[in-house]
Structures are given as structure tokens and as C-alpha cells.
Design a protein around this motif. Structure first.
Motif, short mmCIF file in Angstrom:
data_model
loop_
_atom_site.label_atom_id
_atom_site.label_comp_id
_atom_site.label_asym_id
_atom_site.label_seq_id
_atom_site.Cartn_x
_atom_site.Cartn_y
_atom_site.Cartn_z
N ILE A 63 25.52 -2.26 1.11
CA ILE A 63 24.63 -1.14 0.80
C ILE A 63 23.30 -1.72 0.32
CG2 ILE A 63 24.28 0.92 -0.60
CD1 ILE A 63 27.33 0.94 -1.10
N THR A 64 22.23 -1.44 1.04
CA THR A 64 20.90 -1.82 0.61
C THR A 64 20.24 -0.59 0.01
OG1 THR A 64 20.71 -3.45 2.39
CG2 THR A 64 18.68 -2.78 1.31
N LEU A 65 19.68 -0.75 -1.19
CA LEU A 65 19.09 0.38 -1.89
C LEU A 65 17.61 0.09 -2.17
CD1 LEU A 65 22.08 -0.37 -3.57
CD2 LEU A 65 21.76 2.09 -3.90
N LEU A 299 21.33 1.78 4.58
CA LEU A 299 20.13 1.71 3.77
C LEU A 299 20.00 3.04 3.04
CD1 LEU A 299 17.43 0.52 2.78
CD2 LEU A 299 16.38 1.32 4.92
N VAL A 300 19.86 2.98 1.71
CA VAL A 300 19.78 4.18 0.89
C VAL A 300 18.42 4.19 0.19
CG1 VAL A 300 20.96 5.60 -0.82
CG2 VAL A 300 22.25 3.88 0.46
N ALA A 301 17.68 5.29 0.36
CA ALA A 301 16.35 5.41 -0.22
C ALA A 301 16.27 6.67 -1.06
CB ALA A 301 15.29 5.43 0.89
N GLY A 303 14.27 8.31 -5.05
CA GLY A 303 13.30 8.07 -6.11
C GLY A 303 13.70 6.95 -7.05
N ALA A 304 12.76 6.08 -7.38
CA ALA A 304 13.05 4.86 -8.13
C ALA A 304 13.67 5.13 -9.49
CB ALA A 304 11.78 4.03 -8.29
N LEU A 305 13.39 6.28 -10.10
CA LEU A 305 13.95 6.57 -11.41
C LEU A 305 15.47 6.73 -11.39
CD1 LEU A 305 11.27 9.00 -12.87
CD2 LEU A 305 11.81 6.70 -13.69
N HIS A 306 16.03 6.93 -10.21
CA HIS A 306 17.49 7.07 -10.10
C HIS A 306 18.22 5.73 -10.19
CE1 HIS A 306 17.78 11.34 -9.09
NE2 HIS A 306 16.69 11.18 -8.35
N LEU A 307 17.52 4.62 -10.10
CA LEU A 307 18.19 3.31 -10.06
C LEU A 307 18.76 2.91 -11.41
CD1 LEU A 307 15.58 1.37 -7.87
CD2 LEU A 307 17.94 1.89 -7.20
N SER A 308 17.99 3.06 -12.47
CA SER A 308 18.33 2.47 -13.76
C SER A 308 19.16 3.41 -14.62
CB SER A 308 17.05 2.07 -14.50
OG SER A 308 16.28 3.21 -14.82
N GLY A 309 19.66 2.87 -15.71
CA GLY A 309 20.36 3.67 -16.70
C GLY A 309 21.87 3.54 -16.63
N GLU A 310 22.54 3.96 -17.71
CA GLU A 310 24.00 3.91 -17.76
C GLU A 310 24.61 4.74 -16.64
OE1 GLU A 310 25.86 2.09 -19.61
OE2 GLU A 310 24.38 1.29 -21.02
N GLN A 311 23.96 5.86 -16.30
CA GLN A 311 24.43 6.72 -15.23
C GLN A 311 23.54 6.61 -13.99
OE1 GLN A 311 27.30 8.66 -15.24
NE2 GLN A 311 27.70 7.48 -17.09
N GLY A 312 22.79 5.50 -13.91
CA GLY A 312 21.98 5.25 -12.72
C GLY A 312 22.86 4.87 -11.53
N VAL A 313 22.31 4.98 -10.35
CA VAL A 313 23.08 4.70 -9.14
C VAL A 313 23.62 3.27 -9.15
CG1 VAL A 313 22.92 4.44 -6.63
CG2 VAL A 313 21.93 6.45 -7.74
N LEU A 314 22.82 2.31 -9.59
CA LEU A 314 23.27 0.92 -9.56
C LEU A 314 24.46 0.69 -10.49
CD1 LEU A 314 19.80 -0.88 -9.51
CD2 LEU A 314 21.34 -0.49 -7.58
N ASN A 315 24.37 1.24 -11.69
CA ASN A 315 25.48 1.05 -12.64
C ASN A 315 26.73 1.80 -12.18
OD1 ASN A 315 25.78 -0.51 -15.02
ND2 ASN A 315 26.07 1.36 -16.22
N LEU A 316 26.56 2.94 -11.53
CA LEU A 316 27.70 3.68 -11.00
C LEU A 316 28.37 2.91 -9.86
CD1 LEU A 316 26.29 7.33 -11.00
CD2 LEU A 316 27.94 6.33 -12.61
N LEU A 317 27.57 2.27 -9.02
CA LEU A 317 28.16 1.45 -7.96
C LEU A 317 28.88 0.24 -8.53
CD1 LEU A 317 25.36 1.54 -5.24
CD2 LEU A 317 27.64 2.55 -5.07
N LYS A 318 28.30 -0.36 -9.56
CA LYS A 318 28.97 -1.49 -10.22
C LYS A 318 30.32 -1.06 -10.76
CE LYS A 318 28.41 -4.85 -13.97
NZ LYS A 318 27.55 -5.29 -15.11
N ALA A 319 30.39 0.15 -11.33
CA ALA A 319 31.66 0.66 -11.86
C ALA A 319 32.68 0.91 -10.75
CB ALA A 319 31.41 1.95 -12.63
N GLN A 320 32.19 1.06 -9.52
CA GLN A 320 33.07 1.25 -8.37
C GLN A 320 33.53 -0.08 -7.78
OE1 GLN A 320 33.97 4.20 -6.47
NE2 GLN A 320 33.32 5.46 -8.20
N GLY A 321 33.12 -1.19 -8.41
CA GLY A 321 33.56 -2.50 -7.96
C GLY A 321 32.60 -3.22 -7.05
N TYR A 322 31.41 -2.70 -6.88
CA TYR A 322 30.40 -3.38 -6.05
C TYR A 322 29.69 -4.46 -6.85
CZ TYR A 322 30.85 0.25 -2.47
OH TYR A 322 31.32 1.08 -1.49
#
Length: 331
Positions: A63-65, A299-301, A303-322
Motif C-alpha cells: 500500500i503506497t499512501l 495507491l491511496v491518496a 488529505g494529509a491531515l489524515h495520516l498522523s495521530g493515534e487514530q490516523g490512517v498510518l497508525n491504524l494500518l500499523k495496528a493491522q500488522g502492516y
């Protein structure tokens, strides 16, 4: 849920008119060195506070973000060049709203003007104070919208209008933010484009807000309207410096300077807005992203503000094992 909500809508949801270059100053740069350091330290408390371009992988999944900026800017050219190999490999492009959703939204608004126009209640000229109405009339006129029209708009829609600096609006040109450019490139490649959420998500979000809260959005936006060009420059510079979370923390700082906004009130209202505009949506996107990734590179595009934070997309994907790693946009 006031001035910043309008900024968020502009950055996170709407395909906007083309923006010419505003001649403003970067307000973060105008802060003292100590204040800038404190602001960045606050942003750094959140996971993935810096970076627009990321890779999330599992065995057999890629997944490229890319965090996007929905407005025109010549600096998108370099980003598009960096993403060209990713587009060539991807099986799907995921965006907040694809061409089908944009068409559905336009059709729904044409069929039901009450979504953005108040057809049965008092006009804004009747609800706002005389001074605020005069200020709004001028601000709307500066953006090419006559007062008799803006008087009937729903308050949240007016806040969106005020979030667009008058110096930069060109309503005759099509949107060419990073999202639009990626969709155009995907269409040229016959790459499938899929939406992350339903087209009417916007209306669901603002449907949860009271009329009073929406009116407060207008009055607060008007309080900072004279800084709109500076804010546009500040937001763009922070985005291209890949300091997405800094935008959020700076907006909190701006709110603290407004009359009646205590630290407790700002924290409370920003927490509500983060939940409505970001966290809830992020969580609903994860199944869509992972389902697409199971079928090949994606490829997932968004708004940049969705990336960060405890409930950001990146942290949610990490919690899914990525495994999540930052990528460079430099050549």
C-alpha cells in the motif's frame, strides 16, 4: 468546530476552484523561535507527525499512501513525478471521492438544493448581527458570490467559502489539486479509481452539528478573514515541508487568540472535530484500503491531515500488522 472546521473542509473534502498564488506571509515563520520550537514539539507528540509519502506492507501486500493538498500549486509537479512509477504498478487508485462520487454529489445538489441552501428558515442576514452580515457580504462579494445568494446558503457552506482566500479563487478553472492530478493520470492509464467513502459523507458530518454551532463557524471565520491570504500561504508551506500535524497545532494556536477561547474550550472543540472529520472517517477507510491491497499494489491518496495521530490512517494500518515506512519525494 469553528474556524478550523472550515479549513479542514477545504483541505480534506472539497474539490475546490483553482487557486492562484496568494501574496501572503507564513504566519508560523512570524512566531518567535521558541514558539516555533514549542509548536513542533507539540506536533511531534503524535505518531507520524512528519511525512506525506508512506509505504505500508505485509507479505504479498503493498500500500503506497500519499497525503494530499487539494489546492493548486506548482510544487505538485515534483510529487507527480515521484509517484509516476507507483501509478504504473498500482492495480487501483483510492481517493476520498472519485469521478463517480463527484458526479453523484453534483446531481444530488442539483436535485435537492436544500442540502446547501436554506429554503425555509431565516436568512443569514436575519440571523447574524448587522456588523457580521456586512462583513460577510463584503467577504462573499470578494469571492465572486453576491450577498443575496450567500444569505440563503447553509452556514457550514458559507464557512467553506470563507476558507478559500479571495486572493486565490478562480471559479472559472477546474480543480487541479494533487487528488485531481492523480485521478487524471489514472484515467489516462485506464487505472481503476475507487472512493474511500460515500459521496454524501460531507452532509452526514455537518448534519451532526447544530445551527448555532454552524453560525459560530461563520463568525469565527470572519474574525480571521483578514488573515486568509497569510493562512493559505502558511498551510501550503507546512504541507510541502511535510509537516502535516503542524497545521493542526498551529490552528489550535490561532483559535486561542480569539475572544472567549480558553485552552479547555479549544481542546474540547478540536477533539470533537478530530473525531468527526478525521478519526471516524479514517477507521471506515481501513477496510476499504486493505480489501483493495489484497488484490494487488494500491495507491491511496487523501488529505494529509489524515495520516498522523493515534487514530490516523498510518497508525491504524500499523495496528493491522502492516510495516509502515516513510518514503522520500526527492528525486
Amino acid at each position: 468546530m469553528r474556524q478550523f472546521s472550515a479549513i479542514l473542509v477545504g483541505l480534506l473534502i472539497f474539490s475546490t476552484p483553482a487557486l492562484a498564488e496568494c501574496q501572503g506571509q507564513n504566519l508560523i515563520d512570524q512566531l518567535s523561535p521558541d514558539a516555533q520550537t514549542a509548536l513542533r514539539a507539540e506536533a511531534a507528540k503524535q505518531p507520524y507527525a512528519i511525512g506525506n509519502y508512506w509505504l505500508a506492507t505485509k507479505p504479498g501486500q503493498k500500500i503506497t499512501l500519499i497525503g494530499t493538498y487539494h489546492f493548486d500549486d506548482p510544487r505538485h509537479t515534483a510529487t507527480m513525478a515521484a509517484l509516476a512509477p507507483v501509478l504504473a504498478e498500482a492495480k487501483t487508485l483510492l481517493v476520498e471521492a472519485g469521478p463517480k462520487e463527484e458526479d453523484s454529489l453534483k446531481a444530488r445538489m442539483a436535485d435537492d438544493p436544500s442540502l446547501i441552501v436554506n429554503t425555509d428558515g431565516p436568512t443569514l442576514a436575519e440571523v447574524l448581527s448587522p456588523a457580521d452580515w456586512q462583513h460577510l457580504s463584503k467577504a462573499a462579494n470578494d469571492r465572486g458570490v453576491p450577498a443575496f445568494m450567500v444569505a440563503k446558503f447553509r452556514p457550514w457552506y458559507v464557512s467553506v467559502l470563507l476558507a478559500m482566500p479571495a486572493c486565490s479563487m478562480d471559479i472559472t478553472a477546474p480543480p487541479e489539486g494533487l487528488d485531481a492530478q492523480l485521478m487524471k493520470a489514472a484515467t489516462a492509464r485506464d487505472l481503476p479509481i475507487q472512493a474511500l467513502e460515500p459521496y454524501d459523507t460531507l452532509f452526514s458530518i455537518f448534519g451532526q452539528m447544530s445551527q448555532a454551532e454552524q453560525i459560530d463557524m461563520i463568525t469565527s471565520a470572519l474574525a480571521l478573514e483578514d488573515k486568509s491570504a497569510d493562512m493559505a500561504v502558511t498551510l501550503a508551506d507546512a504541507y510541502f515541508a511535510e509537516e502535516g500535524r503542524l497545521i493542526w497545532e498551529f490552528s489550535k494556536l490561532q483559535s486561542l487568540q480569539m475572544p472567549g477561547f480558553t485552552p479547555e474550550r479549544v481542546e474540547r472543540e478540536f477533539a470533537v472535530m478530530e473525531k468527526l472529520m478525521m478519526n471516524d472517517r479514517n477507521q471506515s477507510w481501513i477496510p476499504v484500503i486493505t480489501a483493495a491491497a489484497a488484490k494487488g499494489p494500491v495507491l491511496v491518496a487523501f488529505g494529509a491531515l489524515h495520516l498522523s495521530g493515534e487514530q490516523g490512517v498510518l497508525n491504524l494500518l500499523k495496528a493491522q500488522g502492516y510495516t509502515v515506512t516513510r518514503q522520500s519525494l526527492l528525486p
